[in-house]
Design a protein around this motif. Structure first.
Motif, PDB file in Angstrom:
ATOM      1  N   GLY A   6       0.851  -1.169   0.000  1.00  0.00           N
ATOM      2  CA  GLY A   6       0.000   0.000   0.000  1.00  0.00           C
ATOM      3  C   GLY A   6       0.892   1.224   0.000  1.00  0.00           C
ATOM      4  N   LEU A   7       1.861   1.190  -0.859  1.00  0.00           N
ATOM      5  CA  LEU A   7       2.978   2.115  -0.895  1.00  0.00           C
ATOM      6  C   LEU A   7       2.561   3.571  -1.010  1.00  0.00           C
ATOM      7  CD1 LEU A   7       6.097   2.416  -1.365  1.00  0.00           C
ATOM      8  CD2 LEU A   7       5.565   2.173  -3.775  1.00  0.00           C
ATOM      9  N   PHE A   8       3.200   4.413  -0.223  1.00  0.00           N
ATOM     10  CA  PHE A   8       3.083   5.851  -0.362  1.00  0.00           C
ATOM     11  C   PHE A   8       4.491   6.381  -0.525  1.00  0.00           C
ATOM     12  CE2 PHE A   8      -0.357   4.590   2.478  1.00  0.00           C
ATOM     13  CZ  PHE A   8      -1.444   5.057   1.775  1.00  0.00           C
ATOM     14  N   LEU A   9       4.763   7.032  -1.617  1.00  0.00           N
ATOM     15  CA  LEU A   9       6.078   7.617  -1.798  1.00  0.00           C
ATOM     16  C   LEU A   9       6.122   8.953  -1.067  1.00  0.00           C
ATOM     17  CD1 LEU A   9       6.779   6.814  -5.533  1.00  0.00           C
ATOM     18  CD2 LEU A   9       7.604   5.628  -3.520  1.00  0.00           C
ATOM     19  N   PHE A  10       7.269   9.274  -0.546  1.00  0.00           N
ATOM     20  CA  PHE A  10       7.476  10.441   0.295  1.00  0.00           C
ATOM     21  C   PHE A  10       7.782  11.680  -0.541  1.00  0.00           C
ATOM     22  CE2 PHE A  10      10.640  13.077   2.490  1.00  0.00           C
ATOM     23  CZ  PHE A  10       9.902  13.437   3.591  1.00  0.00           C
ATOM     24  N   ILE A  11       7.011  12.742  -0.365  1.00  0.00           N
ATOM     25  CA  ILE A  11       7.356  14.029  -0.959  1.00  0.00           C
ATOM     26  C   ILE A  11       7.075  15.118   0.066  1.00  0.00           C
ATOM     27  CG2 ILE A  11       7.031  13.323  -3.356  1.00  0.00           C
ATOM     28  CD1 ILE A  11       4.328  14.631  -3.378  1.00  0.00           C
ATOM     29  N   LYS A  44       7.091   6.683   6.088  1.00  0.00           N
ATOM     30  CA  LYS A  44       7.167   5.744   7.207  1.00  0.00           C
ATOM     31  C   LYS A  44       5.810   5.107   7.505  1.00  0.00           C
ATOM     32  CE  LYS A  44       8.738   5.368  11.970  1.00  0.00           C
ATOM     33  NZ  LYS A  44       9.367   6.069  13.080  1.00  0.00           N
ATOM     34  N   GLN A  45       4.759   5.895   7.431  1.00  0.00           N
ATOM     35  CA  GLN A  45       3.414   5.392   7.723  1.00  0.00           C
ATOM     36  C   GLN A  45       2.983   4.300   6.742  1.00  0.00           C
ATOM     37  OE1 GLN A  45       0.344   8.336   7.533  1.00  0.00           O
ATOM     38  NE2 GLN A  45      -1.273   6.878   7.921  1.00  0.00           N
ATOM     39  N   SER A  46       3.516   4.320   5.518  1.00  0.00           N
ATOM     40  CA  SER A  46       3.102   3.333   4.521  1.00  0.00           C
ATOM     41  C   SER A  46       3.491   1.918   4.910  1.00  0.00           C
ATOM     42  CB  SER A  46       3.661   3.681   3.142  1.00  0.00           C
ATOM     43  OG  SER A  46       5.055   3.498   3.088  1.00  0.00           O
ATOM     44  N   TYR A  47       4.528   1.764   5.708  1.00  0.00           N
ATOM     45  CA  TYR A  47       4.899   0.419   6.142  1.00  0.00           C
ATOM     46  C   TYR A  47       4.633   0.171   7.618  1.00  0.00           C
ATOM     47  CZ  TYR A  47       9.400   2.793   7.021  1.00  0.00           C
ATOM     48  OH  TYR A  47      10.369   3.675   7.418  1.00  0.00           O
ATOM     49  N   THR A  48       4.721   1.200   8.473  1.00  0.00           N
ATOM     50  CA  THR A  48       4.459   0.974   9.893  1.00  0.00           C
ATOM     51  C   THR A  48       2.984   0.651  10.138  1.00  0.00           C
ATOM     52  OG1 THR A  48       4.206   3.342  10.328  1.00  0.00           O
ATOM     53  CG2 THR A  48       6.399   2.364  10.710  1.00  0.00           C
ATOM     54  N   SER A  49       2.089   1.217   9.324  1.00  0.00           N
ATOM     55  CA  SER A  49       0.661   0.925   9.482  1.00  0.00           C
ATOM     56  C   SER A  49       0.350  -0.538   9.159  1.00  0.00           C
ATOM     57  CB  SER A  49      -0.181   1.858   8.616  1.00  0.00           C
ATOM     58  OG  SER A  49       0.055   1.598   7.242  1.00  0.00           O
ATOM     59  N   LEU A  50       1.254  -1.198   8.434  1.00  0.00           N
ATOM     60  CA  LEU A  50       1.091  -2.616   8.102  1.00  0.00           C
ATOM     61  C   LEU A  50       1.929  -3.519   9.009  1.00  0.00           C
ATOM     62  CD1 LEU A  50       1.235  -2.222   4.231  1.00  0.00           C
ATOM     63  CD2 LEU A  50      -0.797  -2.622   5.631  1.00  0.00           C
TER      64      LEU A  50
END
Length: 123
Positions: A6-11, A44-50
């Motif tokens: 559920g990837l979110f790239l950081f910008i 960070k939230q894209s993987y810690t939430s999982l």
């Protein structure tokens, strides 16, 4: 692969040029198998939430691509589309070679969402 997180790239900013830079960096990491740098573009939230840590994400990409000896990774049909003022969608196709042969044009997509907080403020 990328869609699995559920990837979110950081910008840092909410603009198309920042989204394009994040997309380019992510694709380069995949093609060059530089997974230890993935934390530079993932929110960070894209993987810690999982329930993943940064190290686990790097390890997962490493196991997927290096565990079965994938090489000659090439991204094509890379497209960045603005969904709304806060989101862009990155779509791309990957082709690569495995010990059993070549896989071509596997389709992936993910979202790029701005993070208004400085990533480095967490340190």
């Amino acid at each position: 692969m990328s869609g699995g997180f559920g990837l979110f790239l950081f910008i840092h900013k909410n603009d198309s040029s920042q989204a394009q830079e994040a997309a380019d960096a992510f694709i380069q990491i995949l093609e060059n198998k530089e997974y230890e740098q993935i934390d530079d573009v993932l929110e960070k939230q894209s993987y810690t939430s999982l329930g993943y840590t940064s190290e686990e994400v790097v390890d997962k990409y490493d196991r997927i691509f290096n565990g079965i000896n994938i090489h000659n990774i090439h991204a094509s049909k890379i497209a960045l589309k603005k969904i709304n003022n806060n989101e862009h969608e990155l779509s791309y196709q990957l082709s690569f070679t495995t010990p059993l042969g070549t896989l071509k044009n596997l389709k992936y997509q993910t979202k790029i969402i701005p993070n208004y907080e400085s990533k480095f403020a967490e340190n």
